[in-house]
Write an enzyme that holds these catalytic residues in place. Structure first.
Site, PDB file in Angstrom:
ATOM      1  CE  LYS A   1       1.359  -3.599  13.862  1.00  0.00           C
ATOM      2  NZ  LYS A   1       0.277  -2.887  13.029  1.00  0.00           N
TER       3      LYS A   1
ATOM      4  N   GLY B   1      -0.528   3.942  13.599  1.00  0.00           N
ATOM      5  CA  GLY B   1      -1.192   4.393  12.251  1.00  0.00           C
ATOM      6  C   GLY B   1      -0.685   5.605  11.820  1.00  0.00           C
TER       7      GLY B   1
ATOM      8  N   GLY C   1     -10.849  -3.925   8.512  1.00  0.00           N
ATOM      9  CA  GLY C   1      -9.442  -3.853   8.137  1.00  0.00           C
ATOM     10  C   GLY C   1      -8.316  -3.199   9.230  1.00  0.00           C
TER      11      GLY C   1
ATOM     12  CD  GLU D   1      -1.558  -6.311  13.200  1.00  0.00           C
ATOM     13  OE1 GLU D   1      -0.351  -6.829  12.504  1.00  0.00           O
ATOM     14  OE2 GLU D   1      -2.039  -5.142  13.036  1.00  0.00           O
TER      15      GLU D   1
ATOM     16  CE  LYS E   1       0.585  -0.705  16.382  1.00  0.00           C
ATOM     17  NZ  LYS E   1      -0.858  -0.857  16.451  1.00  0.00           N
TER      18      LYS E   1
END
Ligand code: NDP
Ligand code: HSE
Length: 437
Positions: A105, A134, A187, A190, A205
């Protein structure tokens, strides 16, 4: 039919998720795409590192250029992140006639206008479903399924890490730092987690959402952005007493004067759908004039959900390999010559409710003085509360929730209230949103 050859740039959380998904669901995916898919090459920073996926059959190296230069590769998956190397490689792949799929993004928000122009010149497709929310197919929903609507507004929880942190703090009682470390371990975060906690990732986004919703150029630099970093637990508790939850929202709204693009923590009525979205989950509400409110919910981060979106883009890309370029879905939903120049509004022109908390000397006349300021500026009040703060004995907290008001007026009210002798510290200001669910 000849298989489609894919080159992978990056084999981290998302890259490995893509390889695993293409292995596990190969038959289903090939039945849908109509052609077999071979990942022939991958490039990573450290080729000796152990991977979270099987890497048989692919050549792994550290030279990304080899992938964009390989004439046998039809589609490049950019899963490195950032806007430097990723931008150069994306542009190089496009110039060589390759289709590109990205989850990045940051790249699209900052460079999408140039990337899509290059893609149109070279008759290739750049897909980015995974870049927003996502695994939720929100780009496809807005760009294709809602194509008959004039989209009035979009509001969503579009950063999984931020929502995960607030949820963990509220339900598990953990510290901000602990919850952030947990998000990193899982995970979701960023590579530079300040992007998550300062609202920058959500602003990337939202810039993409705004362009697709309203047919305006990508305008990341015009997105008003506040993160969750300095949210106080006292405000989370007061909001709950007043019947609200604080959620990290991105809001894109059409107004007669232009477009509001803003990212900030927001009080949402506890019965609203968005209030019940917890953990790393994302949810996006889109209001179309014909369809009314629609809601899209799911995992906004993580290997499997993100790979789901990347592989869906890959399937679509394979289907369009032989399509007439003029018939393809435009990158930003509207035909390139139909992008409008509607202005993105300044913060002072935003319109919504406001939560104001000020720490004051516990003396008579405080409430009256504050309500007079609001009345003078024609700002209506929805709720007002006076509380003893948890730490100091002599002071009080006064909390006001306003009716919908122009932010410029509210900023003036804040300045006037902070100038009173009874006001102890800077006032806490959080926006309030009411949505038609
Ligand atoms: P990771 O950090 O897990 O993976 C990045 C990959 O890129 C690694 O394999 C790394 O190599 C490789 N890489 C980094 N720099 C270079 C370089 N200079 N040359 C070659 N390879 C390089 O990131 P994620 O997989 O989490 O994210 C990838 C993209 O997907 C980002 O744009 C992110 O914003 C986006 N995204 C991520 C989501 C998530 O849940 N994680 C969700 C949605 C989007 P090595 O492994 O050797 O270090
Ligand atoms: N860091 C991002 C998030 C990943 O937490 O939402 C998904 O874009």
């Amino acid at each position: 039919m000849k298989p489609v050859n894919v080159g992978l740039l990056g084999l981290g959380t998302v890259g490995a998720g893509v390889v695993n998904l293409l292995t596990e669901n190969r038959d289903e995916i090939v039945r849908r795409a109509g052609r077999d898919i071979h990942i022939t090459r991958a490039a990573v920073r450290n080729p000796d590192k152990a991977r979270e996926c099987a890497v048989d059959g692919m050549q792994i190296g550290s030279d990304c250029q080899v992938i964009v230069d390989d004439p046998e590769i039809d589609v490049v998956l950019e899963l490195i992140g950032g806007d430097g190397l990723a931008f150069d490689l994306t542009m190089a792949a496009i110039e060589r006639g390759k289709h590109v799929i990205t989850a990045n993004k940051h790249l699209i928000a900052l460079h999408g206008n140039a990337i899509f122009a290059a893609a149109e010149r070279n008759n290739v497709v750049v897909s980015f479903e995974a870049a927003v929310a996502g695994g939720i197919p929100i780009i496809k929903a807005m760009r294709e399924s809602l194509a008959a609507n004039r989209i009035e507004w979009v509001a969503g929880i579009i950063n999984g890490t931020g929502n995960f942190i607030l949820t963990q703090m509220r339900f598990e009682g953990v510290s901000f730092e602990y919850a952030l470390a947990d998000a990193q371990r899982r995970g979701f975060a960023e590579a530079d987690p300040t992007f998550d906690i300062e609202g920058i990732d959500a602003a990337h986004k939202l810039a993409i959402i705004g362009s697709i919703a309203f047919g305006i150029p990508l305008s990341f630099e015009r997105v008003y952005t506040e993160g969750i970093r300095y949210l106080a637990s006292a405000d989370i508790a007061y909001a709950a007493r007043l019947g609200y939850r604080i959620k990290p929202l991105g809001i894109a709204k059409r107004t007669p004067e232009g477009v509001e693009l803003r990212v900030h923590p927001t009080l949402v009525p506890e019965k609203a759908l968005l209030a019940s979205v917890e953990g790393e989950k994302n949810a996006v509400m889109v209001y179309g004039d014909a369809v009314g409110p629609t809601v899209y919910y799911g995992a906004g981060a993580g290997a499997g959900p993100t790979a789901s979106a990347v592989v869906a883009d890959l399937t679509d890309t394979i289907r369009v390999l032989s399509t007439d370029p003029s018939g393809r879905v435009p990158h930003l939903a509207f035909q390139p010559d139909q992008i409008s120049d509607a202005p993105v509004l300044d913060r002072a022109d935003f319109e919504c409710g406001h939560y104001l908390r000020v720490q004051v000397a516990d003396q008579t006349g405080v409430m009256a003085a504050m309500t007079r300021v609001l009345a003078d500026l024609e700002i209506g009040i929805d709720a007002i509360l006076q509380e003893d703060p948890p730490t100091t004995e002599d002071d009080a907290h006064v909390i006001v929730v306003t009716k919908s008001a122009r932010e410029g007026r509210v900023l003036e009210a804040i300045a006037r209230i902070e100038a009173f002798d009874f006001a102890r510290k800077s006032l806490v200001h959080i926006r309030v949103a009411h949505f038609e669910d």
